[in-house]
Design an enzyme around this catalytic site. Structure first.
Site, PDB file in Angstrom:
ATOM      1  N   CYS A   1      30.282  38.037  43.237  1.00 37.79           N
ATOM      2  CA  CYS A   1      31.582  38.692  43.118  1.00 37.79           C
ATOM      3  C   CYS A   1      32.687  37.833  43.740  1.00 37.79           C
ATOM      4  O   CYS A   1      33.117  36.852  43.133  1.00 37.79           O
ATOM      5  CB  CYS A   1      31.506  40.094  43.706  1.00 37.79           C
TER       6      CYS A   1
ATOM      7  N   HIS B   1      27.128  42.502  41.148  1.00 36.31           N
ATOM      8  CA  HIS B   1      26.280  42.528  42.356  1.00 36.31           C
ATOM      9  C   HIS B   1      24.810  42.719  41.970  1.00 36.31           C
ATOM     10  O   HIS B   1      24.324  43.848  41.926  1.00 36.31           O
ATOM     11  CB  HIS B   1      26.708  43.680  43.262  1.00 36.31           C
TER      12      HIS B   1
ATOM     13  N   GLU C   1      22.284  42.270  43.683  1.00 36.21           N
ATOM     14  CA  GLU C   1      21.465  42.762  44.804  1.00 36.21           C
ATOM     15  C   GLU C   1      21.194  44.261  44.710  1.00 36.21           C
ATOM     16  O   GLU C   1      20.186  44.756  45.210  1.00 36.21           O
ATOM     17  CB  GLU C   1      22.110  42.412  46.152  1.00 36.21           C
TER      18      GLU C   1
END
Ligand code: GLN
Length: 540
Positions: A380, A513, A515
């Protein structure tokens, strides 16, 4: 009808209610039941989106675009179930709804009160969209005794009365401290906390005792006697060496068995702990390791990049490696120190972030990773900074910047005012900060024969977003001429989603993102590949 499990906490905060709820969800699922997990947060923010990570740790983002408490990340990682907007509520959101209804005259002239209007709204939330679930686990944030938690506790008490006591199970998690001076395990704080809970009208059915050491039988008996639960329902949870051990340890303590017994139902399947056993063994026994630098503003706080830390560990699991995180505070990283600070790292990661503070250090680190062919992952804000670095040093736009840092003529990263979602035009706003970003899951199309195409093994992906600014697509050709490929774009080709470098072993930036979607039992391909690249680099 769903059965409800309410999880409250006592004595101190941060006892691991989230992890306990998530582990229980896994165990019940593994026994063949459909489970949903929810979190009720007692603060007045409408969602944690506007809170600094220093205050409340990471903001977790769901597929459907909710900015939620980080515990929802635990839930997803352990249960594999994607959380929804409707799985996290705060006091602020409840009051917001109630006050809106009041202004609309929906209470028909009545005096609007905490009981019944606020508590009714809480009950609606608990019971919303759970028709097909076997179990709904609701974690109540905060600690019993806090003024703020009271409406939630009152609501769950009423709720249990309404749907029947046998359909609701109350679990209370407390601290059972060990006193070194007297070499004793103390049960009094637990007794007081349960007393407090009972004074509100809630009798816990199971008490989970968090302790540094095993709780001797005598102390368990004491808790059972004073807190009015059977001895089998006093369950201990001794600190585990890795969080992946939690489902194994709760099963060993028979938590899932006691829950099924309470509801008088049988297991549909034999519980499968093998994946957790495998991971635990791997995590505890892995000898080889790689050093990954994370450069961000909030690295001092453990929970600020929770999902990211987890995803990196997952990447390590798939490469049979331990990942050592070298946390570097971007504010303090002087461009002249980068070489020394990154001396022993095999990968550089710049996570999401907001605001100008600390950006020059990040840009200098990206420059170093690019030139020295160190694997780099920009997430990001990290991707936006990589684009700025490239524009300054390869495209010779010396004042390249982001409009997030103020007006400029050279904004290679700019404020996005419109974008499309599911065919609908969405508009940004710069007035309200909460909930107005490009949030949640969006599709991206990947370019053939690119690194990311190979990593994802697919040319169509969906990833979660949380940002206001975008890399300016008008620079695409200039960047590509110099070797930075826009290898992922939004389906309308307007928004750069992924960038990568042609002549670098592993240099990738993503506007989303990844993750948030990595799970220990299925690590995210980007993280597995990043750690693999770091491993190769470390062998050089
Ligand atoms: N501040 C940047 C934006 O709003 C990046 C946000 C982030 O990294 N999550 O676009």
């Amino acid at each position: 009808m769903a059965r409800y499990i309410f999880v409250t906490g006592g004595v101190v905060s941060s006892l691991g209610k989230g992890l306990s709820s998530a582990s229980l969800a896994y165990l019940l699922q593994s026994r063949g039941y459909k489970v949903r997990i929810r979190k009720l947060d007692p603060y007045l923010n409408v969602d944690p989106g506007t809170m600094s990570p220093f205050q409340h740790g990471e903001v977790f983002v769901t597929d459907d675009g909710a900015e939620t408490d980080l515990d929802l990340g635990h839930y997803e990682r352990f249960s594999g179930i994607s959380a929804k907007k409707s799985d996290n509520i705060t006091t602020g959101k409840i009051y917001n709804d109630v006050l809106k209804r009041e202004r609309q005259g929906k209470y028909l002239g009545k005096t609007v009160q905490v009981i019944p209007h606020v508590t009714n709204r809480i009950k609606e939330f608990i019971n919303n969209e759970v028709e097909t679930e076997d179990f709904v686990i609701c974690e109540i944030g905060g600690t019993v005794g806090d003024i703020e938690s009271l409406p939630f506790l009152e609501a769950i008490r009423q709720f249990s009365n309404e749907i029947g006591r046998k359909n609701t199970l109350f679990i209370h998690l407390t601290l059972v401290p060990y006193m070194k001076a007297s070499d004793e395990i103390k049960t009094k704080p637990t007794q007081h906390s349960v007393k407090e809970l009972r004074s509100i009208g809630i009798q816990p059915d199971i008490i989970i005792c968090r302790s540094e050491r095993t709780i001797p039988l005598d102390q368990r008996k004491k808790i059972s006697l004073f807190c009015n639960v059977t001895i089998e329902d006093v369950i201990e949870t001794v600190d585990v060496k890795t969080i992946y051990e939690a489902p194994i340890s709760f099963n060993k303590e028979k938590l899932d068995e006691r829950v099924l017994r309470f509801f008088k139902i049988k297991s549909k399947k034999k519980v499968n702990l093998n994946p957790w056993k495998k991971i635990t063994k791997l995590v505890l026994n892995t000898k080889n390791s790689v050093n990954i630098a994370i450069i961000g503003k909030y690295v001092e706080l453990k929970d600020a990049y929770k999902s990211l830390d987890e995803a990196l560990t997952h990447g390590g699991i798939s490469n049979n490696l331990k990942v050592n995180l070298i946390r570097i505070e971007s504010d303090k990283l002087k461009p002249s120190d980068v070489k020394v600070k990154l001396r022993n790292v095999s990968g550089v990661l710049i996570p999401g972030g907001f605001g100008k503070r600390g950006t020059e250090g990040k840009i200098a680190a990206i420059n170093f990773a690019r030139k020295n062919k160190i694997p780099f992952l920009g997430i990001c804000f990290g991707m936006q900074m990589a684009v700025i670095e490239f524009a300054r040093n390869k495209l010779n736009i010396k004042d390249a910047t982001s409009s997030e840092f103020g007006p400029s003529k050279a904004s290679v990263v700019g404020l996005m005012s419109e974008w499309t979602k599911d065919g609908k035009l969405m508009k940004g706003t710069d007035k309200d900060l909460g909930g107005t970003m490009r949030l949640g899951s969006y599709e991206a199309r990947l370019k053939k024969d690119t690194k990311v195409g190979k990593i994802y093994k697919s040319l169509k992906i969906n990833e979660r977003h949380r940002h206001r600014y975008e890399v300016n697509i008008n620079y695409k050709k200039d960047f590509e001429d110099k070797g930075m490929i826009f290898s992922g774009l939004s389906p309308d080709n307007k928004l750069p989603e992924i960038i990568e470098l042609k002549d670098h072993p592993w240099f990738i930036g993503v506007q989303f993102h990844p993750e948030f979607k990595s799970r220990p039992l299925s690590p995210h391909p980007l993280f597995s590949s990043f750690i693999q690249a770091a491993k190769l680099y470390s062998k050089k």
